[in-house]
Design a protein around this motif. Structure first.
Motif, short mmCIF file in Angstrom:
data_model
loop_
_atom_site.label_atom_id
_atom_site.label_comp_id
_atom_site.label_asym_id
_atom_site.label_seq_id
_atom_site.Cartn_x
_atom_site.Cartn_y
_atom_site.Cartn_z
N ILE A 1 0.84 -1.20 0.00
CA ILE A 1 0.00 0.00 0.00
C ILE A 1 0.88 1.25 0.00
O ILE A 1 0.67 2.16 -0.79
CB ILE A 1 -0.95 0.00 1.22
N ARG A 2 1.87 1.25 0.88
CA ARG A 2 2.76 2.42 0.93
C ARG A 2 3.50 2.57 -0.39
O ARG A 2 3.72 3.68 -0.87
CB ARG A 2 3.74 2.28 2.09
N TYR A 3 3.88 1.45 -0.98
CA TYR A 3 4.58 1.47 -2.28
C TYR A 3 3.69 2.06 -3.38
O TYR A 3 4.13 2.92 -4.15
CB TYR A 3 5.02 0.06 -2.64
N LEU B 1 -2.05 5.71 -5.72
CA LEU B 1 -3.09 6.01 -4.73
C LEU B 1 -2.92 7.46 -4.30
O LEU B 1 -1.79 7.95 -4.21
CB LEU B 1 -2.92 5.10 -3.50
N ASN B 2 -4.02 8.13 -4.06
CA ASN B 2 -3.94 9.48 -3.53
C ASN B 2 -3.33 9.45 -2.14
O ASN B 2 -3.52 8.48 -1.39
CB ASN B 2 -5.34 10.09 -3.44
N LYS C 1 -11.66 1.86 -2.44
CA LYS C 1 -12.06 1.69 -3.85
C LYS C 1 -10.84 1.85 -4.76
O LYS C 1 -10.62 1.06 -5.68
CB LYS C 1 -13.12 2.71 -4.24
N GLU C 2 -10.08 2.90 -4.50
CA GLU C 2 -8.88 3.15 -5.30
C GLU C 2 -7.94 1.95 -5.27
O GLU C 2 -7.45 1.50 -6.30
CB GLU C 2 -8.12 4.37 -4.76
N LEU C 3 -7.72 1.48 -4.06
CA LEU C 3 -6.80 0.36 -3.90
C LEU C 3 -7.34 -0.88 -4.61
O LEU C 3 -6.59 -1.63 -5.25
CB LEU C 3 -6.58 0.08 -2.42
N GLU C 4 -8.63 -1.08 -4.52
CA GLU C 4 -9.22 -2.25 -5.17
C GLU C 4 -9.11 -2.17 -6.69
O GLU C 4 -8.95 -3.18 -7.37
CB GLU C 4 -10.67 -2.43 -4.72
N PHE C 5 -9.21 -0.97 -7.19
CA PHE C 5 -9.01 -0.78 -8.64
C PHE C 5 -7.60 -1.23 -9.04
O PHE C 5 -7.42 -2.03 -9.97
CB PHE C 5 -9.22 0.70 -9.01
N ILE D 1 -1.44 0.97 -15.31
CA ILE D 1 -2.51 1.26 -14.36
C ILE D 1 -2.58 2.77 -14.11
O ILE D 1 -3.65 3.35 -14.05
CB ILE D 1 -2.29 0.51 -13.03
N LYS D 2 -1.40 3.36 -14.03
CA LYS D 2 -1.34 4.81 -13.87
C LYS D 2 -2.05 5.49 -15.04
O LYS D 2 -2.82 6.44 -14.85
CB LYS D 2 0.11 5.26 -13.82
N THR D 3 -1.79 5.02 -16.23
CA THR D 3 -2.46 5.55 -17.42
C THR D 3 -3.97 5.44 -17.27
O THR D 3 -4.70 6.40 -17.54
CB THR D 3 -2.01 4.76 -18.66
#
Lengths: 129, 129
Positions: A17-19, A26-27, A45-49, A63-65
């Motif tokens: 998560i920190r990575y 992640l925001n 939600k973000e993390l699950e995406f 994923i960033k894209t």
DNA sequence: TATAAAACCTATAGTAACTATAGAGTCAAG
DNA sequence: CTTGACTCTATAGTTACTATAGGTTTTATA
């Protein structure tokens, strides 16, 4: 919730998560008095995406894209299409390769009369040349 | 022959050859006056053995094990057998995973009406949640 | 209330199997 | 004799994490 809790509900390790945060996937979450990360449902939600994309073996950069695209909802989705198509090609390619591997490994396995010596091992012979 | 030549005939990059040597997968070759590596046919055989194993996705450490075993030809070959079986399991596992990926990616690809917008992109929707 | 344990923080190093780079030395051809 | 191709070592970068060290904060227990 704090990072340990998010880790539990998401199934991602705390370090991961920190990575992801460091990599901009992640925001940045808000912080507590004592500088602990504080997450909410949106963070989950973000993390699950991200996690879902990773399950599809999509690289972090891609994923960033995708995340960037989510912020430009008007844009054509053809790049999303391309990205998925690329991923599918990769997967198909890799499946082909692995099936070839599998055949050879199976042949090798058969070549070995199990309690022979290294010298006379059929597997070792197939590896030579 | 020098390393560039070996690289050509083996199809391994020069850096990879030096890397294998550093990792103990290849014997140290003799050196020329000017400290260039000098290889012979035996070196090529060694390299091809490693390359063949790598084509089977066998990890370098396991290849090292195989090389060690070659030097003890009297020993039972059961560990070779185990190693190949382990490799086969991995490959089978990975094929399964990739086939699952493939299905999902195919579904996603169909979900996208190509020239839609990001907002209404079927792919993006399948990625949510 | 003191203190110990659990959870959290940052920064850094390690993983696999290479690839790429910097900066220097060697060698063959023109 | 110089230019260019080849080689050398050592180091850093790649991907997506995982692990560790050394420190701070919070929570639970005595």
């Amino acid at each position: 919730m704090k990072i340990g809790q998010l880790s539990k509900v998401s199934g991602c390790s705390i370090q991961t998560i920190r990575y992801y945060e460091k990599e901009g996937l992640l925001n940045r979450p808000s912080r507590s008095e004592g500088n602990f990360r504080l997450y909410d449902e949106k963070s989950l939600k973000e993390l699950e995406f991200v996690k879902h994309c990773r399950n599809l073996d999509i690289p972090l950069l891609d994923i960033k894209t995708l995340i960037d695209l989510k912020h430009r909802p008007e844009e054509s989705c053809s790049s999303i299409n391309d990205l998925i198509a690329k991923q599918l090609d990769l997967v198909n390619q890799r499946i082909k390769e692995l099936n070839a591997l599998k055949s050879e490994l199976q042949i090798m396995k058969k070549a070995c009369s199990s309690d022979s010596t290294v010298e006379r091992c059929g597997i070792m012979k197939t590896l030579e040349v």
